[in-house]
Enzyme design. Structure first.
Site, PDB file in Angstrom:
ATOM      1  N   HIS A  49       0.824  -1.209   0.000  1.00 51.30           N
ATOM      2  CA  HIS A  49       0.000   0.000   0.000  1.00 51.30           C
ATOM      3  C   HIS A  49       0.864   1.267   0.000  1.00 51.30           C
ATOM      4  CE1 HIS A  49       1.010   0.916   4.181  1.00 51.30           C
ATOM      5  NE2 HIS A  49       0.865  -0.387   4.421  1.00 51.30           N
ATOM      6  N   GLU A  84      -2.459  -7.052   7.859  1.00 53.96           N
ATOM      7  CA  GLU A  84      -1.122  -6.922   8.445  1.00 53.96           C
ATOM      8  C   GLU A  84      -1.064  -7.601   9.809  1.00 53.96           C
ATOM      9  OE1 GLU A  84       1.911  -7.000   8.497  1.00 53.96           O
ATOM     10  OE2 GLU A  84       2.613  -4.988   7.917  1.00 53.96           O
TER      11      GLU A  84
END
Length: 377
Positions: free
Chosen positions: A185, A259
């Site tokens: 990202h 994550e």
């Protein structure tokens, strides 16, 4: 956690021989009580023997990741045990590359022994293999539904030629791989400040949005991408939405790509976490089995990311996918593709909005074609 001596039990099966096939592997500690790792996977249409070799390979890979040096392999496949012991020749074309791959793994240990056991004594691995074959029904149902919904764009001849490249010759992998274009990202405020950013949901900065747009433009130029799959966190979803829009491809959220949960260290800098929990933080940096306080371990991350990988390979066979995620899941996918231990997690650097490419083949082979490309930024 490192284990010098382990026991690997593996099995594979095919409902039809050949037919829908899967394997299961379990790694025990030397006491044959503690379970250190489990692996299972539906592998599509294959024979019993191919599935058994795939189970052996998965078990040896898991043992290597645990740092084992001495491995006792126990299987109820007389064929695999005799061939790996060198008493029988490998004659079937489909098994030659699998046997070679298993032997390369064996060469990485100090000692490996192979023992035949009755089926009743291999029940743990047999159960995992049957669970993997059961997964095949769901995979086929979802794959059929996706194929019915998928648009049929004209192929870019240049990109199609790239996508059809053969596997690297030294891997021995065969078939068309599922190619994962692993996109980290874009920038957030926590990444600017170099703070642990796990389950928190900071938005992209202005630069992060620009990085996402540049990555999307690069991916659109590649074309021939079937879908965009993303972590559920907003920084990944916003990056993924830019790519999906540019590609005109469907966007799917996959929770397994989230994550690491850094628990009480969320939002802290490296130094702040080390000062807060000096002894634990020091051990955590070298032991993937240790979780952050109130969080999860890298071993736990690996289990869910590997499950996500199996789902992607099963649902999108031979396709090119953009996978938008975070540092640890992307490193873990590269670790799985390389077949290496957890040290990669601590030594590999991935920039924001960087692209890496990993491939996973239907015969169980894998390769890494690109790591940390930022040329388009």
């Amino acid at each position: 956690m490192t284990e010098r001596e382990v026991i690997v039990e593996a099995d594979g099966g095919s409902r039809g021989n050949p037919g829908p096939a899967g394997y299961g592997s379990v790694v025990f500690a030397a006491d044959h009580v503690r379970v250190l790792a489990e692996r299972r996977e539906f592998i599509g249409i294959a024979t019993n023997n191919v599935a058994e070799y795939r189970g052996l390979i998965a078990g040896l890979e898991a043992a290597a990741e645990l740092g084992a040096e001495i491995v006792a392999v126990r299987m109820d496949s007389k064929l695999v045990v005799e061939q790996m012991s060198g008493r029988w020749k490998v004659k079937h074309a489909a098994m030659i590359p699998l046997a070679d791959r298993a032997r390369r793994l064996v060469a990485g240990f100090e000692r490996v022994s192979f023992t035949w056991i009755p089926r009743a004594e291999n029940s743990h691995a047999d159960r995992l293999a049957n669970e993997a074959m059961d997964d095949g029904t769901l995979v086929d149902e979802v794959r059929t539904a996706r194929e019915a919904e998928k648009p049929k764009p004209a192929a870019d001849p240049v990109v199609s030629a790239v996508a059809a490249q053969p596997a690297p010759g030294w891997t021995g992998a065969t078939g068309r791989p599922t190619r994962l274009l692993l996109l980290r990202h874009g920038q957030t405020e926590l990444s600017v400040q170099r703070r642990y950013s796990g389950r928190g949901n900071p938005p992209l900065t202005e630069l992060g949005r620009e990085q996402s747009a540049r990555a999307a433009k690069m991916l659109a130029a590649k074309g021939d991408i079937s879908a965009v799959v993303t972590s559920p966190l907003s920084r990944a979803r916003d990056t993924a939405e830019a790519a999906a829009t540019a590609l005109g491809a469907p966007l799917t959220v996959m929770d397994g790509l989230i994550e690491t949960d850094f628990g009480d260290w969320e939002g802290l800098s490296f130094l702040e976490a080390a000062e807060r929990d000096p002894e634990l933080h020091g051990r955590w940096l070298g032991d993937p089995s240790l979780p952050a306080p109130g969080g999860e371990s890298f071993d736990q991350v690996r289990e869910r990311v590997d499950a996500a990988r199996r789902d992607l390979v099963g649902l999108y066979p031979g396709a090119n996918l953009v996978v938008v995620s975070h540092v640890t899941p992307i490193k873990t996918l590269l670790q799985l593709a390389l077949g290496v231990g957890p040290s990669l997690l601590y030594r590999l650097h991935l920039d924001l909005a960087s692209l890496s490419i990993a491939e996973f083949y239907p015969d169980g082979g894998s390769s890494v074609r690109l790591v940390n490309d930022t040329s388009y930024l």
